[in-house]
Design a protein around this motif. Structure first.
Motif, mmCIF file in Angstrom:
data_model
loop_
_atom_site.group_PDB
_atom_site.id
_atom_site.type_symbol
_atom_site.label_atom_id
_atom_site.label_comp_id
_atom_site.label_asym_id
_atom_site.label_seq_id
_atom_site.Cartn_x
_atom_site.Cartn_y
_atom_site.Cartn_z
ATOM 1 N N ASP A 19 -0.273 26.983 -26.166
ATOM 2 C CA ASP A 19 -1.391 26.567 -25.319
ATOM 3 C C ASP A 19 -0.938 26.116 -23.931
ATOM 4 N N ASP A 40 -1.182 31.085 -21.591
ATOM 5 C CA ASP A 40 -2.568 31.536 -21.434
ATOM 6 C C ASP A 40 -2.655 32.657 -20.400
ATOM 7 N N LYS A 65 -1.102 35.987 -21.874
ATOM 8 C CA LYS A 65 -1.944 36.599 -22.907
ATOM 9 C C LYS A 65 -3.253 37.120 -22.326
ATOM 10 N N ALA A 66 -3.764 36.467 -21.275
ATOM 11 C CA ALA A 66 -4.984 36.966 -20.642
ATOM 12 C C ALA A 66 -4.730 38.319 -19.967
ATOM 13 N N GLN A 124 -4.378 40.857 -22.738
ATOM 14 C CA GLN A 124 -5.694 41.145 -23.324
ATOM 15 C C GLN A 124 -6.502 42.073 -22.420
ATOM 16 N N ASP A 172 -0.712 36.846 -31.023
ATOM 17 C CA ASP A 172 -0.209 35.629 -30.401
ATOM 18 C C ASP A 172 1.190 35.334 -30.934
ATOM 19 N N ARG A 197 -7.558 27.888 -31.836
ATOM 20 C CA ARG A 197 -7.642 28.128 -30.395
ATOM 21 C C ARG A 197 -7.422 29.604 -30.069
ATOM 22 N N SER A 198 -6.448 30.233 -30.737
ATOM 23 C CA SER A 198 -6.186 31.651 -30.510
ATOM 24 C C SER A 198 -7.380 32.505 -30.930
ATOM 25 N N GLU A 248 -10.487 31.633 -31.028
ATOM 26 C CA GLU A 248 -11.563 31.429 -30.057
ATOM 27 C C GLU A 248 -11.348 32.243 -28.788
ATOM 28 N N ARG A 249 -10.110 32.570 -28.486
ATOM 29 C CA ARG A 249 -9.784 33.342 -27.284
ATOM 30 C C ARG A 249 -9.610 34.831 -27.561
ATOM 31 N N TYR A 293 -7.593 36.346 -29.946
ATOM 32 C CA TYR A 293 -6.307 36.792 -30.469
ATOM 33 C C TYR A 293 -6.373 36.624 -31.990
#
Length: 300
Positions: A150, A155, A158-159, A162, A174, A201-202, A204-205, A207
């Motif tokens: 995190d 972030d 990974k964004a 993605q 992740d 958290r992953s 929710e994003r 992953y």
């Protein structure tokens, strides 16, 4: 994590790995090689060949670590073609995944997104991207005690991954946490809570896969995954039914959102968080055929 071992030892392990994967007969299987740099290329290719000598395990892919330049993917495609020719495999059989462990794999010196070029150069052979938490964080100068899934640099990486992989069929995994659920009761509880929070958290994003380094992490991964998708069903099912009924409400969804709603329900079904009867209890018109058509944006 395999480390450096004598060639004879790795040869035996590669043969045993191939035999094991074929015996298990899983829908997906694979190995991670050392890499295709000059220092490791010979060993990596030999290991791959030994794994495949007895036949290609079902759904086999290999993971290439340490990507730094998109041109490395071109070399990986050449390797796939050579392996297919040597082993008499149909063209396109060999597929691979890329481990993103360096900043240059995300943003190149020319300012372009290296990972996007890498996917394009793979010619459909790349099936996944993995985030390498600790190599990447260290390369960005992050202090060890701050290296985590995190952290802002994680972030960002990974964004970009993605976005590069969006609508290509390439999935994102992740990274891992190095905090194990071992030690005193308080230490175990803290590690469990930490891993559950990071997996949630992953999810929710967006992953939906991740690496785990300890058997105890599987417990919190399943718990976080089931909790996430059960909650998603409660939110998505009424909106799906309203969409199918073509009636308005507090939220009016469009086809793209119906696609997302059906996709999250199908993911929950696939992982076993609930079954189709649970879906139909909340959305009577959303059977499997309807969900799949919505996911593919086919007319209902």
């Amino acid at each position: 994590g395999y480390g450096r071992r004598a060639d004879a030892v790795e040869d035996d392990d590669a043969i045993r790995a191939g035999d094991t994967l074929r015996a298990l007969g899983l829908g997906t299987s694979g190995i991670r090689i050392k890499g295709l740099t000059a220092a490791d290329r010979r060993r990596s290719v030999r290991t791959l060949e030994l794994v495949l000598d007895g036949g290609v395990p079902p759904g086999f892919v290999f993971t290439v670590p340490k990507l730094r330049a998109a041109e490395q993917v071109t070399a990986t495609v050449w390797l796939c073609e050579a392996l297919e020719q040597a082993h008499g495999l149909p063209a396109g059989t060999c597929r691979f995944e890329l481990q993103i462990e360096s900043p240059q794999a995300v943003i190149g010196s020319d300012g372009a997104a290296t990972v996007a070029r890498a996917i394009a150069l793979a010619g459909g052979r790349c099936s996944g991207l993995h985030y390498g938490t600790y190599d990447y964080s260290a390369a960005c100068g992050i202090a060890p005690q701050q290296q985590a899934l995190d952290h802002p640099v994680a972030d960002h990486a990974k964004a970009v991954m993605q976005t590069a992989a969006a609508q290509t069929g390439v999935w994102i995994a992740d990274g891992s946490t190095q905090v194990f659920p071992v030690g005193s009761g308080d230490q175990v509880e803290a590690a469990i809570r930490r891993h559950h929070r990071l997996v949630t958290r992953s999810l929710e994003r967006g992953y939906y896969q991740g690496w785990d380094m300890h058997p105890g992490h599987l417990v919190t991964r399943w718990l976080a995954t089931f909790t996430f998708f059960r909650a998603a069903l409660v939110a998505a099912a009424p909106r799906l039914q309203a969409y199918l009924d073509r009636r308005g409400g507090a939220i009016v969804d469009e086809p793209a959102t119906a696609e997302a709603l059906s996709t999250v329900v199908l993911r929950g079904l696939d992982c076993g968080a609930f079954d189709i009867d649970d879906v139909l209890a909340l959305a009577p018109s959303a059977d499997l055929d309807v969900l799949r058509k919505l996911k593919d944006r086919n007319p209902i």
